[in-house]
Design an enzyme around this catalytic site. Structure first.
Site, PDB file in Angstrom:
ATOM      1  N   GLY A  16      73.267 -27.662  17.289  1.00 33.61           N
ATOM      2  CA  GLY A  16      73.607 -26.578  18.224  1.00 33.61           C
ATOM      3  C   GLY A  16      74.428 -25.449  17.625  1.00 33.61           C
ATOM      4  O   GLY A  16      75.082 -24.696  18.339  1.00 33.61           O
ATOM      5  N   LYS A  19      71.057 -22.842  13.889  1.00 30.04           N
ATOM      6  CA  LYS A  19      70.041 -22.906  12.817  1.00 30.04           C
ATOM      7  C   LYS A  19      68.737 -22.253  13.255  1.00 30.04           C
ATOM      8  O   LYS A  19      68.144 -21.469  12.518  1.00 30.04           O
ATOM      9  CB  LYS A  19      69.741 -24.374  12.438  1.00 30.04           C
ATOM     10  N   THR A  20      68.290 -22.587  14.463  1.00 31.58           N
ATOM     11  CA  THR A  20      67.010 -22.056  14.930  1.00 31.58           C
ATOM     12  C   THR A  20      67.075 -20.541  15.080  1.00 31.58           C
ATOM     13  O   THR A  20      66.148 -19.829  14.681  1.00 31.58           O
ATOM     14  CB  THR A  20      66.625 -22.702  16.281  1.00 31.58           C
ATOM     15  N   VAL A  21      68.172 -20.053  15.633  1.00 30.69           N
ATOM     16  CA  VAL A  21      68.337 -18.608  15.806  1.00 30.69           C
ATOM     17  C   VAL A  21      68.280 -17.911  14.442  1.00 30.69           C
ATOM     18  O   VAL A  21      67.573 -16.911  14.267  1.00 30.69           O
ATOM     19  CB  VAL A  21      69.666 -18.303  16.548  1.00 30.69           C
ATOM     20  N   LYS A  41      59.792 -27.670  10.566  1.00 32.98           N
ATOM     21  CA  LYS A  41      60.905 -28.503  11.054  1.00 32.98           C
ATOM     22  C   LYS A  41      60.421 -29.937  10.882  1.00 32.98           C
ATOM     23  O   LYS A  41      59.455 -30.362  11.512  1.00 32.98           O
ATOM     24  CB  LYS A  41      61.188 -28.168  12.531  1.00 32.98           C
ATOM     25  N   VAL A 120      67.926 -30.696  10.477  1.00 34.19           N
ATOM     26  CA  VAL A 120      68.046 -31.491  11.701  1.00 34.19           C
ATOM     27  C   VAL A 120      69.529 -31.846  11.809  1.00 34.19           C
ATOM     28  O   VAL A 120      70.043 -32.564  10.946  1.00 34.19           O
ATOM     29  CB  VAL A 120      67.208 -32.787  11.594  1.00 34.19           C
ATOM     30  N   GLY A 121      70.206 -31.308  12.811  1.00 32.34           N
ATOM     31  CA  GLY A 121      71.649 -31.557  12.908  1.00 32.34           C
ATOM     32  C   GLY A 121      72.355 -31.071  11.651  1.00 32.34           C
ATOM     33  O   GLY A 121      72.157 -29.938  11.222  1.00 32.34           O
TER      34      GLY A 121
HETATM   35  N1  LIG Z   1      74.593 -15.700  17.975  1.00 33.68           N
HETATM   36  C1  LIG Z   1      74.208 -16.267  19.120  1.00 33.68           C
HETATM   37  N2  LIG Z   1      74.311 -15.599  20.290  1.00 33.68           N
HETATM   38  C2  LIG Z   1      73.937 -16.156  21.460  1.00 33.68           C
HETATM   39  N3  LIG Z   1      73.431 -17.386  21.576  1.00 33.68           N
HETATM   40  C3  LIG Z   1      73.294 -18.116  20.452  1.00 33.68           C
HETATM   41  C4  LIG Z   1      73.663 -17.605  19.177  1.00 33.68           C
HETATM   42  N4  LIG Z   1      73.423 -18.554  18.250  1.00 33.68           N
HETATM   43  C5  LIG Z   1      72.918 -19.599  18.910  1.00 33.68           C
HETATM   44  N5  LIG Z   1      72.828 -19.366  20.231  1.00 33.68           N
HETATM   45  C6  LIG Z   1      72.361 -20.282  21.299  1.00 33.68           C
HETATM   46  O1  LIG Z   1      73.021 -21.530  21.102  1.00 33.68           O
HETATM   47  C7  LIG Z   1      72.122 -22.620  21.284  1.00 33.68           C
HETATM   48  C8  LIG Z   1      72.068 -23.448  19.993  1.00 33.68           C
HETATM   49  O2  LIG Z   1      71.524 -22.663  18.963  1.00 33.68           O
HETATM   50  P1  LIG Z   1      70.319 -23.201  18.072  1.00 33.68           P
HETATM   51  O3  LIG Z   1      69.254 -23.801  18.915  1.00 33.68           O
HETATM   52  O4  LIG Z   1      69.896 -22.099  17.147  1.00 33.68           O
HETATM   53  O5  LIG Z   1      71.093 -24.356  17.274  1.00 33.68           O
HETATM   54  P2  LIG Z   1      70.502 -25.401  16.218  1.00 33.68           P
HETATM   55  O6  LIG Z   1      71.519 -25.547  15.162  1.00 33.68           O
HETATM   56  O7  LIG Z   1      69.146 -24.977  15.828  1.00 33.68           O
HETATM   57  O8  LIG Z   1      70.424 -26.750  17.082  1.00 33.68           O
HETATM   58  P3  LIG Z   1      69.541 -28.091  16.779  1.00 33.68           P
HETATM   59  O9  LIG Z   1      70.411 -28.977  15.971  1.00 33.68           O
HETATM   60  O10 LIG Z   1      69.274 -28.612  18.144  1.00 33.68           O
HETATM   61  O11 LIG Z   1      68.290 -27.679  16.056  1.00 33.68           O
HETATM   62  C9  LIG Z   1      70.795 -22.018  21.682  1.00 33.68           C
HETATM   63  O12 LIG Z   1      70.698 -22.005  23.075  1.00 33.68           O
HETATM   64  C10 LIG Z   1      70.851 -20.598  21.127  1.00 33.68           C
HETATM   65  O13 LIG Z   1      70.062 -19.694  21.845  1.00 33.68           O
HETATM   66 MG   LIG Z   2      67.352 -25.975  16.058  1.00 33.53          MG
END
Ligand SMILES: Nc1ncnc2c1ncn2[C@@H]1O[C@H](COP(=O)(O)OP(=O)(O)OP(=O)(O)O)[C@@H](O)[C@H]1O
Ligand SMILES: [Mg+2]
Length: 234
Positions: A16, A19-21, A41, A120-121
């Protein structure tokens, strides 16, 4: 377009963390520079037969799944239960095959100028009962981008991540600080400085908590530029 690095592993200090963003923004940025970008992924949990993370990146790229690669190559493993891969797989009576991931990774690396693999995490997440994600990254020798939090608590998480990667001789390109501007500016600025200094890796910039796609793309521009430069010089 030929790239010095053929793949990039985007890890986070936690789940969370963004990473995905970052993967989505980077894929879009590089693709608009004329680079043939692939995305992958290895294990998506909390998903059935698809990956929300891959879907997000595809929407940032403005592409459909089938247009880019076979879904089974984009996300070789998907599991229902939102947990660590070793547990999510076990609950479905399955086990992640490292060989299968390696094969799909090489297939996509061959097809693209640059393959962006979302982690992943964090790095020490188990893929199976005895294999960690970081073991696979080390075997494949993929350079890593670390996505980390901007605020309080990030020094320890980021330096631990850097230490684990360095111990296994995994090249680290640098860091992106996410969710900037939500805490004390003094802390956030110092976090970037102290982590870069002690961790001996550059920061590619920070991204604030944005509320629109336009703001996100705008803010990512200088970060993308820095990452592209590093990808071609490392
Ligand atoms: N800079 C940002 N501004 C606004 N929202 C954000 C931002 N970065 C991340 N988020 C939001 O926070 C949440 C977690 O981000 P994200 O899904 O990219 O995390 P992750 O590291 O990919 O998680 P996972 O381990 O589940 O793959 C999502 O809902 C995403 O839209
Ligand atoms: Mg992700």
């Amino acid at each position: 377009m030929s790239m010095k690095n053929k793949s990039l592993f985007v890890t986070g200090t936690n789940t969370g963390i963004g990473k995905t963003v970052i993967c989505g923004c980077l894929a879009r940025y590089l693709s608009r520079k004329g680079i043939n970008v692939g995305i992958q992924k290895w294990v998506s949990t909390g998903n059935r037969n698809s990956s929300d993370d891959i879907d997000y990146c595809l929407s940032m790229l403005g592409r459909e799944k089938e247009e880019i690669d076979n879904p089974l190559l984009l996300h070789p493993y998907t599991f229902d239960f939102p947990a660590s891969p070793h547990l999510a797989a076990e609950l479905e009576g399955q086990q992640v095959s490292i060989d299968k991931i390696v094969e799909s990774y090489h297939t996509l690396v061959r097809r693209h100028d640059l393959l962006i693999v979302e982690g992943v995490g964090g790095v020490l997440v188990p893929l199976t009962g005895d294999r960690l994600l970081i073991d696979l990254v080390a075997n494949l020798a993929i350079p890593v981008l670390i996505v980390t939090d901007s605020g309080l608590g990030t020094i320890n998480h980021t330096l631990l991540t850097i230490e684990a990667l360095t111990k296994r001789d995994i090249p680290i390109l640098g860091m992106v600080f996410n969710f900037a501007g939500k805490e004390d500016k003094i802390i956030e600025e110092d976090n970037r400085k102290i982590i870069s200094r002690i961790g001996k890796r550059p920061s590619f910039g920070s991204l604030s908590k944005v509320d629109s796609m336009e703001a996100l793309i705008d803010e990512f521009e200088p970060i993308g530029k820095n990452i592209l430069k590093a990808l071609n010089s490392a």
